[in-house]
Design a protein around this motif. Structure first.
Motif, short mmCIF file in Angstrom:
data_model
loop_
_atom_site.label_atom_id
_atom_site.label_comp_id
_atom_site.label_asym_id
_atom_site.label_seq_id
_atom_site.Cartn_x
_atom_site.Cartn_y
_atom_site.Cartn_z
N MET A 1 1.56 41.93 -7.04
CA MET A 1 0.46 42.65 -6.44
C MET A 1 -0.14 41.86 -5.26
N GLU A 2 -0.13 40.52 -5.40
CA GLU A 2 -0.68 39.69 -4.33
C GLU A 2 0.12 39.81 -3.04
N LYS A 3 1.43 40.01 -3.15
CA LYS A 3 2.29 40.11 -1.96
C LYS A 3 1.99 41.35 -1.14
N TRP A 4 1.38 42.35 -1.72
CA TRP A 4 1.07 43.56 -0.99
C TRP A 4 0.05 43.29 0.11
N PHE A 5 -0.83 42.35 -0.13
CA PHE A 5 -1.91 42.08 0.82
C PHE A 5 -1.74 40.78 1.59
N PHE A 6 -0.65 40.06 1.34
CA PHE A 6 -0.40 38.80 2.03
C PHE A 6 0.31 39.07 3.36
N ILE A 7 -0.21 38.51 4.41
CA ILE A 7 0.41 38.64 5.73
C ILE A 7 0.79 37.24 6.21
#
Length: 183
Positions: A1-7
């Protein structure tokens, strides 16, 4: 889920390879494709000029790699696009400034028909069949080969036709522009 918002901003903007390597790669690909397309018969190019076709193809490739984030950054795509723009502009500028170079960029018109007779070796060189040529004549309202005074294949692959009944009128004299006329 964290990877969805990591840029990963670094991967987006910082090139993964040398800027000079990108410029050299872009230059070599552009010039190689230009050279290959230059030797193809004109009819294969349609109405696009060689440099126009190269710009479209290479822009698409450079932009695709940058947008898809396969292994390149947006910066790398921008550098490749800039390299393509540079070569396109330089070749067009050289063609404008140096008439001999313009003849290299765009072939002079090739005579296909003279006084109602096809020039077979020119048709063979451009890979044009008699049926294709007659189709072009009909598209321009010419029914019989004997009606054609001259037919040329232009640099863009189109065919221009001059018939015996074409009215050739001199260009009317134009008023010379004087500096005081320009505001």
């Amino acid at each position: 889920m964290e990877k969805w918002f990591f840029i990963n901003w670094q991967a987006i903007f910082i090139p993964s390879i040398s800027i000079f390597e990108l410029i050299i790669r872009g230059s070599l690909v552009y010039l190689a494709l230009f050279s290959v397309l230059r030797v193809l018969p004109s009819r294969q190019l349609g109405t696009l000029g060689i440099t126009d076709l190269l710009v479209v193809v290479l822009f698409a490739e450079a932009a695709q790699n940058a947008m898809a984030s396969n292994y390149t950054s947006i910066t790398e795509g921008a550098i490749l696009v800039g390299t393509v723009i540079f070569w396109s502009y330089l070749l067009n500028w050289l063609g404008y400034r140096i008439p001999q170079f313009q003849r290299f960029l765009n072939q002079p018109p090739l005579l296909l028909i003279k006084n109602g007779r096809m020039i077979e070796r020119h048709l063979q060189r451009e890979l044009i069949t008699e049926d294709e040529l007659m189709s072009k004549l009909r598209q321009q309202g010419v029914e019989f080969l004997a009606d054609v005074k001259f037919a040329y294949m232009e640099a863009d692959g189109s065919i221009s036709i001059i018939t015996f009944d074409s009215k050739t009128s001199p260009v009317p004299e134009q008023k010379a522009i004087v500096k005081s006329d320009i505001h």
